[in-house]
Design an enzyme around this catalytic site. Structure first.
Site, PDB file in Angstrom:
ATOM      1  N   SER A   1       0.823  -1.228   0.000  1.00  0.00           N
ATOM      2  CA  SER A   1       0.000   0.000   0.000  1.00  0.00           C
ATOM      3  C   SER A   1       0.847   1.265   0.000  1.00  0.00           C
ATOM      4  O   SER A   1       0.307   2.372   0.048  1.00  0.00           O
ATOM      5  CB  SER A   1      -0.912   0.010   1.229  1.00  0.00           C
ATOM      6  OG  SER A   1      -0.148  -0.033   2.431  1.00  0.00           O
TER       7      SER A   1
ATOM      8  N   ASN B   1      -2.169  -2.325  13.175  1.00  0.00           N
ATOM      9  CA  ASN B   1      -3.620  -2.135  13.128  1.00  0.00           C
ATOM     10  C   ASN B   1      -4.060  -0.861  13.853  1.00  0.00           C
ATOM     11  O   ASN B   1      -4.866  -0.081  13.337  1.00  0.00           O
ATOM     12  CB  ASN B   1      -4.335  -3.344  13.737  1.00  0.00           C
ATOM     13  CG  ASN B   1      -4.124  -4.613  12.923  1.00  0.00           C
ATOM     14  OD1 ASN B   1      -3.504  -4.580  11.861  1.00  0.00           O
ATOM     15  ND2 ASN B   1      -4.637  -5.722  13.413  1.00  0.00           N
TER      16      ASN B   1
ATOM     17  N   THR C   1     -39.175  26.965 -10.860  1.00  0.00           N
ATOM     18  CA  THR C   1     -39.513  25.633 -10.368  1.00  0.00           C
ATOM     19  C   THR C   1     -39.766  24.787 -11.613  1.00  0.00           C
ATOM     20  O   THR C   1     -40.336  25.281 -12.602  1.00  0.00           O
ATOM     21  CB  THR C   1     -40.773  25.637  -9.477  1.00  0.00           C
ATOM     22  OG1 THR C   1     -41.903  26.078 -10.241  1.00  0.00           O
ATOM     23  CG2 THR C   1     -40.590  26.545  -8.275  1.00  0.00           C
ATOM     24  N   HIS C   2     -39.334  23.535 -11.577  1.00  0.00           N
ATOM     25  CA  HIS C   2     -39.433  22.642 -12.745  1.00  0.00           C
ATOM     26  C   HIS C   2     -38.690  23.223 -13.954  1.00  0.00           C
ATOM     27  O   HIS C   2     -38.997  22.891 -15.097  1.00  0.00           O
ATOM     28  CB  HIS C   2     -40.896  22.387 -13.132  1.00  0.00           C
ATOM     29  CG  HIS C   2     -41.747  21.919 -11.993  1.00  0.00           C
ATOM     30  ND1 HIS C   2     -41.797  20.611 -11.587  1.00  0.00           N
ATOM     31  CD2 HIS C   2     -42.567  22.615 -11.154  1.00  0.00           C
ATOM     32  CE1 HIS C   2     -42.631  20.502 -10.551  1.00  0.00           C
ATOM     33  NE2 HIS C   2     -43.087  21.703 -10.260  1.00  0.00           N
TER      34      HIS C   2
ATOM     35  N   SER D   1     -12.465  26.237 -27.932  1.00  0.00           N
ATOM     36  CA  SER D   1     -12.626  25.064 -28.787  1.00  0.00           C
ATOM     37  C   SER D   1     -11.488  24.995 -29.787  1.00  0.00           C
ATOM     38  O   SER D   1     -11.015  26.022 -30.291  1.00  0.00           O
ATOM     39  CB  SER D   1     -13.963  25.134 -29.530  1.00  0.00           C
ATOM     40  OG  SER D   1     -14.012  24.202 -30.580  1.00  0.00           O
TER      41      SER D   1
ATOM     42  N   LYS E   1     -16.189  29.836 -29.424  1.00  0.00           N
ATOM     43  CA  LYS E   1     -16.639  29.177 -28.195  1.00  0.00           C
ATOM     44  C   LYS E   1     -15.897  29.672 -26.953  1.00  0.00           C
ATOM     45  O   LYS E   1     -14.697  29.917 -26.979  1.00  0.00           O
ATOM     46  CB  LYS E   1     -16.444  27.656 -28.304  1.00  0.00           C
ATOM     47  CG  LYS E   1     -17.271  26.972 -29.367  1.00  0.00           C
ATOM     48  CD  LYS E   1     -18.742  26.930 -28.987  1.00  0.00           C
ATOM     49  CE  LYS E   1     -18.997  26.107 -27.766  1.00  0.00           C
ATOM     50  NZ  LYS E   1     -18.634  24.690 -27.917  1.00  0.00           N
TER      51      LYS E   1
ATOM     52  N   ASN F   1     -16.109  27.954 -23.310  1.00  0.00           N
ATOM     53  CA  ASN F   1     -16.729  26.818 -22.629  1.00  0.00           C
ATOM     54  C   ASN F   1     -16.563  26.893 -21.109  1.00  0.00           C
ATOM     55  O   ASN F   1     -15.456  27.123 -20.619  1.00  0.00           O
ATOM     56  CB  ASN F   1     -16.120  25.505 -23.129  1.00  0.00           C
ATOM     57  CG  ASN F   1     -16.342  25.303 -24.617  1.00  0.00           C
ATOM     58  OD1 ASN F   1     -17.361  25.722 -25.158  1.00  0.00           O
ATOM     59  ND2 ASN F   1     -15.377  24.661 -25.277  1.00  0.00           N
TER      60      ASN F   1
ATOM     61  N   GLU G   1     -18.408  22.500 -15.324  1.00  0.00           N
ATOM     62  CA  GLU G   1     -18.763  21.197 -15.890  1.00  0.00           C
ATOM     63  C   GLU G   1     -17.980  20.081 -15.199  1.00  0.00           C
ATOM     64  O   GLU G   1     -18.538  19.030 -14.858  1.00  0.00           O
ATOM     65  CB  GLU G   1     -18.489  21.182 -17.393  1.00  0.00           C
ATOM     66  CG  GLU G   1     -19.480  22.019 -18.200  1.00  0.00           C
ATOM     67  CD  GLU G   1     -19.109  22.122 -19.667  1.00  0.00           C
ATOM     68  OE1 GLU G   1     -19.928  22.639 -20.434  1.00  0.00           O
ATOM     69  OE2 GLU G   1     -17.996  21.698 -20.049  1.00  0.00           O
TER      70      GLU G   1
ATOM     71  N   TYR H   1      -9.577  -6.547  12.597  1.00  0.00           N
ATOM     72  CA  TYR H   1      -8.949  -6.011  11.393  1.00  0.00           C
ATOM     73  C   TYR H   1      -8.903  -7.078  10.304  1.00  0.00           C
ATOM     74  O   TYR H   1      -8.672  -8.254  10.564  1.00  0.00           O
ATOM     75  CB  TYR H   1      -7.528  -5.516  11.677  1.00  0.00           C
ATOM     76  CG  TYR H   1      -6.873  -4.907  10.454  1.00  0.00           C
ATOM     77  CD1 TYR H   1      -7.109  -3.579  10.122  1.00  0.00           C
ATOM     78  CD2 TYR H   1      -6.070  -5.668   9.604  1.00  0.00           C
ATOM     79  CE1 TYR H   1      -6.537  -3.016   8.983  1.00  0.00           C
ATOM     80  CE2 TYR H   1      -5.506  -5.120   8.472  1.00  0.00           C
ATOM     81  CZ  TYR H   1      -5.744  -3.801   8.153  1.00  0.00           C
ATOM     82  OH  TYR H   1      -5.199  -3.252   7.024  1.00  0.00           O
TER      83      TYR H   1
ATOM     84  N   GLN I   1      -7.429  -2.193   3.853  1.00  0.00           N
ATOM     85  CA  GLN I   1      -6.423  -1.436   3.098  1.00  0.00           C
ATOM     86  C   GLN I   1      -7.094  -0.578   2.030  1.00  0.00           C
ATOM     87  O   GLN I   1      -6.543   0.443   1.606  1.00  0.00           O
ATOM     88  CB  GLN I   1      -5.422  -2.409   2.457  1.00  0.00           C
ATOM     89  CG  GLN I   1      -4.286  -1.721   1.723  1.00  0.00           C
ATOM     90  CD  GLN I   1      -3.199  -2.698   1.327  1.00  0.00           C
ATOM     91  OE1 GLN I   1      -2.528  -3.274   2.172  1.00  0.00           O
ATOM     92  NE2 GLN I   1      -3.051  -2.916   0.031  1.00  0.00           N
TER      93      GLN I   1
ATOM     94  N   LYS J   1      -8.257   3.736   2.121  1.00  0.00           N
ATOM     95  CA  LYS J   1      -7.440   4.945   2.051  1.00  0.00           C
ATOM     96  C   LYS J   1      -7.507   5.688   0.721  1.00  0.00           C
ATOM     97  O   LYS J   1      -7.617   6.921   0.695  1.00  0.00           O
ATOM     98  CB  LYS J   1      -5.976   4.612   2.354  1.00  0.00           C
ATOM     99  CG  LYS J   1      -5.765   4.038   3.736  1.00  0.00           C
ATOM    100  CD  LYS J   1      -4.353   3.542   3.932  1.00  0.00           C
ATOM    101  CE  LYS J   1      -4.267   2.694   5.172  1.00  0.00           C
ATOM    102  NZ  LYS J   1      -5.070   1.446   5.083  1.00  0.00           N
TER     103      LYS J   1
END
Length: 456
Positions: free
Chosen positions: A23, A110, A155-156, A277, A283, A285, A290, A317, A322, A325
């Protein structure tokens, strides 16, 4: 290379097993916490006369030398030593000789790894709380500039009622405030010390767990050694809170993407937070919001991943743990990066007040106020609602908005209408009329901003 635990074995570990089970490639992130825990542990061993004071001084000096080398980037960790604990212990023995082997007296990997993660997550949770506050400050800054800026509330995703832009933004301030409170509350459970629990059953040495807890800044020790080494609730709780934070970030990001589109043009993000772009030169963006939306998915995945790891584990344990993490580290990095970007992106965005106002001037979002108007004239709300529905249909058929109708047209539907209806329908009046506590009136928004100041 023989393992520090290799006395019972007659064969070297298969290289594939060594690579698969190691690890160190990710838990090296716990290096400083591991040394912090070890220094506290060795101090306690000395104070409890389990090792000599001279040995403790030598070991602490060696650990601090290794810490300096790690910070300076001078240490190369080895897969052959499996994890951060064995790597540091090996480095310590190389640094100060066999006396370094006394460090592990009275503890196990442990309880050691559990201690490291408690220390790590405590530090990171406090850092994230600070970053959340920075985003709140940016929201508050932009809100103060836009108390009287009016845009459609939805709304909606349909225009509903006009609201103050500051009021809209401040909804996210309070979401983040609850996120902070959840994290602050979780510190009570992160702040437990598992150190001294041993592998699962405690130790025969006369250790003082309260001392190491105090030295490490923990508020209490786990009362049960098996729980101490197998508990990952505190990580699950953090991942859960992180998922909710990312949900809130994603919702705000979605609005930034929509508002900055050609169709809305309510805001413009600063060039430094956008990209272009490779084929379409016009563009601009909104890549940052996003990506903030998208990264929410990986944080959710880390939560579900750990829950799945834990769901069938017997005490105490297991090597499965492991897998606790990488998701935790990834979530911390994702949250840290997201919040560091979000604050300046909000603070530097341009608000197109004219476009927002134009939107509320060309819709039917003031319809509810006509119903409320008729109610003040004595008409039951349900009857008023039906009348306004007919007025809206009429206006649509006439290709007009409510402010474009004449008084005579209104009076076709009810004699209760008088000339004051046109003041009632003005967007500014519609917004400022909502004076109930927590409403969008300018006075209430200013009260909200004053309250928010006290939270940050």
């Amino acid at each position: 290379m023989s393992k520090l635990w290799g006395g019972r074995f007659t064969k070297e570990t298969n290289k594939l097993v060594e690579d698969f089970t190691a690890s160190i490639e990710f838990d090296k992130e716990l290096a400083l916490e591991d040394i912090q825990g070890s220094i506290a542990h060795v101090q306690m061993l000395s104070d409890c006369s389990i090792i000599s004071e001279d040995d403790a001084v030598t070991i602490k000096h060696g650990l601090k030398m290794i810490e300096k080398k790690i910070v300076a980037g001078e240490v190369e960790f080895s897969v052959a030593h499996e994890d951060i604990h064995m790597n540091i212990e090996t480095l310590l023995i190389d640094e100060i000789g066999p006396v370094g082997g006394k460090l592990h007296t009275g503890r196990s990997r442990n309880d050691q790894v559990a201690t490291d993660m408690h220390l790590y997550l405590k530090k990171q949770t406090q850092s994230i709380i600070t970053l959340l506050t920075d985003v709140q400050k940016s929201i508050l800054f932009k809100s103060k500039e836009n108390v009287h800026t009016i845009l459609p509330g939805y709304t909606h995703l349909q225009r509903a009622q006009p609201v103050s832009f500051a009021h809209h933004l401040m909804a996210y301030f309070w979401m983040l405030e609850r996120d902070k409170e959840r994290l602050q509350d979780s510190l009570k459970r992160i702040n437990w010390s598992p150190l001294g629990a041993g592998a699962l059953a405690g130790t025969t040495f006369p250790i003082d767990r309260e001392q190491t807890a105090s030295l490490l800044g923990f508020e209490r020790v786990y009362p049960n050694s098996m729980d101490a080494v197998s508990d990952r609730d505190f990580i699950v709780e953090f991942l859960s809170h992180a998922s909710l934070i990312m949900t809130h970030i994603s919702r705000l990001s979605e609005e930034l993407v929509i508002w900055s589109s050609q169709e809305f043009q309510f805001i413009e993000l600063d060039d430094s937070f956008c990209t272009g772009s490779s084929i379409m030169p016009q563009k601009k963006n909104p890549d940052v919001p996003e990506l903030l939306r998208a990264k929410t998915g990986r944080v959710y995945g880390n939560l579900v991943g750990l829950l799945t790891v834990l769901k069938g584990l017997p005490l105490a344990y297991n090597k499965d743990m492991q897998e606790d993490k990488e998701g935790m580290f990834d979530t911390v990095r994702t949250l840290d990066g997201s919040l560091r970007l979000l604050a300046p992106m909000i603070e530097t965005m341009t608000v197109n007040q004219e476009n927002m106002f134009a939107a509320v001037s060309q819709d039917f979002s003031n319809a509810t106020d006509i119903a409320d108007y008729l109610v003040t004239k004595g008409l039951p709300f349900r009857q008023a609602h039906e009348i306004i529905g007919k007025i809206v249909l009429y206006a649509i058929n006439q290709d007009k908005y409510l402010l474009g109708l004449s008084l005579e047209e209104y009076q076709q539907f009810s004699p209760l209408f008088t000339g004051d209806i046109f003041e009632i329908l003005q967007p500014k009046h519609v917004v400022d009329a909502r004076k109930s506590e927590g409403g969008t009136s300018f006075e209430q928004v200013k009260n909200q901003l004053a309250l928010a100041e006290k939270y940050i």
